[in-house]
Write a protein that holds these residues in place. Structure first.
Motif, PDB file in Angstrom:
ATOM      1  N   ASN A   1      10.353  -1.786   2.962  1.00 13.59           N
ATOM      2  CA  ASN A   1      11.231  -1.898   3.981  1.00 13.59           C
ATOM      3  C   ASN A   1      11.679  -0.600   4.740  1.00 13.59           C
ATOM      4  O   ASN A   1      11.595  -0.524   6.219  1.00 13.59           O
ATOM      5  N   LYS A   2      11.714   0.779   4.219  1.00 13.10           N
ATOM      6  CA  LYS A   2      11.903   2.047   4.882  1.00 13.10           C
ATOM      7  C   LYS A   2      10.414   2.139   5.643  1.00 13.10           C
ATOM      8  O   LYS A   2      10.807   2.654   6.890  1.00 13.10           O
ATOM      9  N   LEU A   3       9.450   1.955   5.092  1.00 10.61           N
ATOM     10  CA  LEU A   3       8.224   2.221   5.928  1.00 10.61           C
ATOM     11  C   LEU A   3       8.208   1.335   7.106  1.00 10.61           C
ATOM     12  O   LEU A   3       7.721   1.833   8.316  1.00 10.61           O
TER      13      LEU A   3
ATOM     14  N   GLU B   1       8.383   1.268  13.204  1.00  8.70           N
ATOM     15  CA  GLU B   1       8.886   0.881  14.492  1.00  8.70           C
ATOM     16  C   GLU B   1       9.367   1.902  15.261  1.00  8.70           C
ATOM     17  O   GLU B   1       9.518   1.725  16.762  1.00  8.70           O
ATOM     18  N   ARG B   2       9.590   3.138  14.875  1.00  6.80           N
ATOM     19  CA  ARG B   2       9.646   4.498  15.619  1.00  6.80           C
ATOM     20  C   ARG B   2       8.251   4.643  16.112  1.00  6.80           C
ATOM     21  O   ARG B   2       7.233   4.586  15.694  1.00  6.80           O
TER      22      ARG B   2
ATOM     23  N   PRO C   1      -0.963   3.537  -6.611  1.00  4.36           N
ATOM     24  CA  PRO C   1       0.626   3.317  -6.577  1.00  4.36           C
ATOM     25  C   PRO C   1       1.200   2.278  -5.628  1.00  4.36           C
ATOM     26  O   PRO C   1       0.604   1.883  -4.711  1.00  4.36           O
ATOM     27  N   LYS C   2       1.906   1.476  -6.233  1.00  6.88           N
ATOM     28  CA  LYS C   2       2.821   0.340  -5.466  1.00  6.88           C
ATOM     29  C   LYS C   2       3.998   1.045  -4.766  1.00  6.88           C
ATOM     30  O   LYS C   2       4.507   1.460  -5.568  1.00  6.88           O
ATOM     31  N   LEU C   3       4.194   0.533  -3.822  1.00  8.49           N
ATOM     32  CA  LEU C   3       5.466   0.646  -3.093  1.00  8.49           C
ATOM     33  C   LEU C   3       6.567  -0.434  -3.458  1.00  8.49           C
ATOM     34  O   LEU C   3       6.094  -1.599  -3.508  1.00  8.49           O
ATOM     35  N   THR C   4       7.687   0.109  -3.627  1.00  6.05           N
ATOM     36  CA  THR C   4       8.662  -0.950  -4.182  1.00  6.05           C
ATOM     37  C   THR C   4       8.920  -1.862  -2.867  1.00  6.05           C
ATOM     38  O   THR C   4       8.668  -1.296  -1.581  1.00  6.05           O
ATOM     39  N   THR C   5       9.866  -2.989  -3.029  1.00  3.96           N
ATOM     40  CA  THR C   5      10.296  -3.611  -1.831  1.00  3.96           C
ATOM     41  C   THR C   5      11.297  -2.571  -0.891  1.00  3.96           C
ATOM     42  O   THR C   5      11.036  -2.609   0.345  1.00  3.96           O
TER      43      THR C   5
END
Length: 63
Positions: A18-20, A25-26, A10-14
């Protein structure tokens, strides 16, 4: 005939990427790990938790 690649990957959407990125960053502690290291296996687990998809653990740049 050239291969079209792995059909089961599966490919992640843009928006998902961005959410990932925001979640990465956390610190890992926020996501339940005891130390402050992000590993490929942990990123794979986080992707599964966030988006309910499974990715193979590969070297960066091979996705």
């Amino acid at each position: 005939m050239l291969s079209a690649g792995s059909p089961g990957r599966p490919k992640l959407t843009t928006a998902q990427v961005n959410k990932l990125e925001r979640e990465l960053e956390r610190p890992p502690l926020v996501h339940g790990w005891a130390d402050q290291r992000w590993t490929l296996a942990r990123v794979k687990t986080l992707i599964g938790r966030l988006f309910h998809v499974s990715h193979t653990v590969e070297a960066p740049g091979s996705c």
